[in-house]
Design an enzyme around this catalytic site. Structure first.
Site, PDB file in Angstrom:
ATOM      1  N   ASP A 100       0.787  -1.318  -0.029  1.00 52.34           N
ATOM      2  CA  ASP A 100       0.036  -0.124  -0.006  1.00 52.34           C
ATOM      3  C   ASP A 100       0.745   1.236  -0.009  1.00 52.34           C
ATOM      4  OD1 ASP A 100      -1.182  -2.252   0.863  1.00 52.34           O
ATOM      5  OD2 ASP A 100      -2.037  -1.353   2.597  1.00 52.34           O
TER       6      ASP A 100
ATOM      7  N   TRP B 277       6.076 -10.560   1.298  1.00 54.46           N
ATOM      8  CA  TRP B 277       5.498  -9.757   2.414  1.00 54.46           C
ATOM      9  C   TRP B 277       6.293 -10.010   3.486  1.00 54.46           C
ATOM     10  CZ3 TRP B 277       2.946 -10.119   6.911  1.00 54.46           C
ATOM     11  CH2 TRP B 277       2.241  -9.241   7.223  1.00 54.46           C
TER      12      TRP B 277
ATOM     13  N   PHE C 185       2.303  -1.259   9.868  1.00 50.03           N
ATOM     14  CA  PHE C 185       1.324  -1.276   9.029  1.00 50.03           C
ATOM     15  C   PHE C 185       0.920   0.120   8.379  1.00 50.03           C
ATOM     16  CE2 PHE C 185      -0.907  -5.748   9.126  1.00 50.03           C
ATOM     17  CZ  PHE C 185       0.420  -6.450   9.220  1.00 50.03           C
ATOM     18  N   SER C 186       0.034   0.026   7.459  1.00 47.80           N
ATOM     19  CA  SER C 186      -0.356   1.297   6.714  1.00 47.80           C
ATOM     20  C   SER C 186      -1.107   2.316   7.469  1.00 47.80           C
ATOM     21  CB  SER C 186      -1.529   0.949   5.638  1.00 47.80           C
ATOM     22  OG  SER C 186      -1.032   0.344   4.443  1.00 47.80           O
TER      23      SER C 186
ATOM     24  N   ASP D 209      -5.235   0.859   9.782  1.00 44.49           N
ATOM     25  CA  ASP D 209      -5.045   1.916   8.392  1.00 44.49           C
ATOM     26  C   ASP D 209      -5.607   3.281   8.805  1.00 44.49           C
ATOM     27  OD1 ASP D 209      -3.927  -0.483   7.451  1.00 44.49           O
ATOM     28  OD2 ASP D 209      -5.829  -1.144   6.278  1.00 44.49           O
TER      29      ASP D 209
ATOM     30  N   GLU E 226     -10.695  -2.820   4.542  1.00 42.12           N
ATOM     31  CA  GLU E 226      -9.101  -2.319   4.858  1.00 42.12           C
ATOM     32  C   GLU E 226      -9.313  -0.834   4.279  1.00 42.12           C
ATOM     33  OE1 GLU E 226      -6.000  -5.930   5.104  1.00 42.12           O
ATOM     34  OE2 GLU E 226      -6.782  -5.554   3.052  1.00 42.12           O
TER      35      GLU E 226
HETATM   36  C1  FRU Z   1      -3.784  -3.773   2.756  1.00 44.65           C
HETATM   37  C2  FRU Z   1      -3.108  -4.369   4.119  1.00 44.65           C
HETATM   38  C3  FRU Z   1      -3.562  -3.246   5.308  1.00 44.65           C
HETATM   39  C4  FRU Z   1      -2.500  -3.181   6.371  1.00 44.65           C
HETATM   40  C5  FRU Z   1      -1.095  -3.568   5.420  1.00 44.65           C
HETATM   41  C6  FRU Z   1      -0.049  -4.555   5.942  1.00 44.65           C
HETATM   42  O1  FRU Z   1      -3.066  -4.381   1.673  1.00 44.65           O
HETATM   43  O2  FRU Z   1      -3.719  -5.504   4.576  1.00 44.65           O
HETATM   44  O3  FRU Z   1      -4.766  -3.383   5.705  1.00 44.65           O
HETATM   45  O4  FRU Z   1      -2.097  -2.199   6.925  1.00 44.65           O
HETATM   46  O5  FRU Z   1      -1.735  -4.048   3.897  1.00 44.65           O
HETATM   47  O6  FRU Z   1       0.941  -4.578   4.806  1.00 44.65           O
END
Ligand code: FRU
Length: 499
Positions: A46, A70, A105-106, A169, A223
């Site tokens: 993201d 990832w 995370f995001s 997020d 998300e």
């Molecule tokens: C969306 C997501 C978010 C999270 C991030 C983790 O692609 O799953 O919800 O914060 O990626 O990398």
């Protein structure tokens, strides 16, 4: 942050950066983007923290610097003066505190009244310390920066509601002298919701209300919510997990879209539309927007996938790129347009006007011999065409391969068809097209992707395409009927990297 914490923080960042530099030395470039943001090597997802700060456009992104998979998330960082040419910066945030132990995370970023950049992100932990089997513990955190490059973490600002597994997020904006934050959540009843928080000082946050609940009972999480005004309406972007497949929609493992409605501080959100896809391609997820200094609403999405192995992942040492920056507009029917920002044309280095081309039934014309990263514009005169399909056959070689980008008159849609692909996933996607007699197509062809825009952004289709080695030609073709294309223009595109 104590001096000890700061030293540890700097060491984690340096370690990650050194590992990424080493990976970049062996990263292969056959499909590595020429005009899309990607990490020098490693995995990205993201876009995060989009902002104009310190005189530059700041773009951060979810990043695993150690490999093309990832993994524990960091924030990678690039910036730009013009939204066209970009400069790389060292990794901005690494998981190095208890609350973000398993990932930064995001999240989003805004400039505070004190001139600092306030970055809000989700601190992620697996309850068992290694995977999701026993659930997650996710909290909203703050980090501040004077220059957009070096951050000081300030810890948790919103705790996870009791019993909740997905809570992430944060996206923040300013309205009526208060700060507002939307966060995606899976409620205790496993419904995908967006919760709204409010603050007067960016550090103390109060729950305001449940702003939105996905109507489909199967959607268990929303998300990457984003919320912003366009004209006198509000647009809520979100990414439902568990969206059912239905016709042309919900086809991806991960789908992103929007709802338009009314909202004002202190009130609920009243949806005026159903949830609509924002893009119809295979790879478009987790979009985030920001307001440029001139008031435009600009979006980046992520092109990638969590649910399949991509060819760049196995051999090339990188995975994932951002879309080109796109400007959003709302029409009177509350339909969201997305098209490359005007500045994108600055990347054009050489333009060839091929003029008008008419094709007899089943005829083709080579319009590019050896396709390099480029943009092709077609003005298709549908009123004077009878073909079933009219469009571009990109890189078709003996033995298959290639991708088709065409208007399909039977479907009345624009199709990106990778049915012959020899690398990566196949399959097609199709965007609706309400063309009255004419269709303007804009096709951005990078080394490993296509982005197609219809009628100035009425719809878009964004997909990876990993061509076989060797020269790719582009053929304009009409199938089963004739075609009149009033203008065909090919622009070569320069690189986005400053160095
Ligand atoms: C969306 C997501 C978010 C999270 C991030 C983790 O692609 O799953 O919800 O914060 O990626 O990398």
């Amino acid at each position: 942050m104590s001096a000890n914490d700061q030293t540890y923080h700097a060491a984690q960042l340096e370690r990650a950066q050194l590992a990424n530099n080493a990976l970049a030395e062996t990263r292969k470039s056959r499909w590595y983007p020429h005009f899309h943001i990607a990490a020098a090597a490693g995995w990205i997802n993201d876009p995060n923290g989009l902002s104009f700060f310190n005189g530059r456009y700041q773009t951060y992104f979810q990043h695993h610097p150690y490999s093309s998979q990832w993994g524990p998330m960091h924030w990678g960082h690039v910036s730009s003066q013009d939204l066209v040419h970009w400069q790389r910066h060292p990794i901005a945030l690494a998981p190095d505190r208890e609350e973000d132990r398993d990932g930064v995370f995001s999240g989003s970023a805004v400039e505070g009244p004190d001139g600092l950049l306030y970055a809000f992100y989700t601190g992620h932990r697996w309850r068992n310390g290694y995977n999701e089997d026993d659930g997650n513990l996710q909290v909203q955190c703050l980090a501040v920066s004077q220059d957009g490059c070096t951050f000081e973490k300030r810890g948790t600002v919103i705790e996870c509601p009791e019993g909740v597994q997905h809570f992430r997020d944060p996206k923040v904006w300013y309205q009526d002298e208060r700060w507002w934050m939307v966060v995606g959540i899976s409620s205790l009843e496993q419904r995908g919701e967006v919760w709204l928080y409010v603050s007067s000082n960016l550090t103390e946050w109060q729950f305001d209300r449940v702003l939105f609940q996905a109507p489909e009972p199967g959607v268990f999480m929303l998300e990457c919510p984003d919320m912003f005004p366009l004209g006198d309406k509000w647009v809520l972007l979100c990414c439902p997990m568990g969206l059912p497949k239905e016709g042309f929609t919900g086809r991806n493992g991960h789908n992103a879209g929007y709802v338009v409605g009314d909202w004002a501080p202190g009130q609920g959100f009243t949806p005026l539309t159903a949830f609509q896809p924002l893009d119809w391609g295979h790879q478009f997820y987790a979009p985030q927007t920001f307001e440029a200094p001139d008031g435009r609403r600009i979006l980046f999405g992520w092109m990638g996938a969590f649910d399949m192995v991509l060819p760049t992942q196995t051999e090339d040492g990188w995975c994932g790129q951002l879309t080109v920056p796109r400007e959003l507009r709302l029409d009177d029917d509350l339909h969201l347009y997305n098209a490359p920002i005007d500045e994108f044309t600055q990347l054009r280095t050489d333009t060839v006007e091929a003029g008008a081309i008419t094709l007899d039934a089943n005829q083709g014309r080579v319009i590019v011999q050896e396709c390099q990263p480029c943009e092709i514009e077609l003005s298709i005169n549908l009123a004077e065409s009878s073909a079933e399909r009219i469009g571009l056959w990109i890189g078709q070689a003996e033995g298959g391969d290639g991708v088709l980008v065409a208007y399909d008159d039977q479907m009345q849609r624009v199709v990106v068809d990778r049915g012959n692909a020899l690398n990566g996933d196949r399959g097609y996607r199709a965007a609706p097209c309400s063309a009255e007699g004419r269709l303007e197509l804009r096709v951005l062809i990078d080394k490993g992707s296509v982005e197609v825009f219809l009628n100035n952004g009425q719809a878009s289709v964004t997909s990876f395409v990993f061509p076989v080695e060797g020269a790719r030609s582009v053929i304009l073709r009409a199938e089963s009927g004739a075609a009149t294309v009033d203008a065909v223009t090919v622009h070569q595109l320069g690189s986005i990297w400053n160095s």
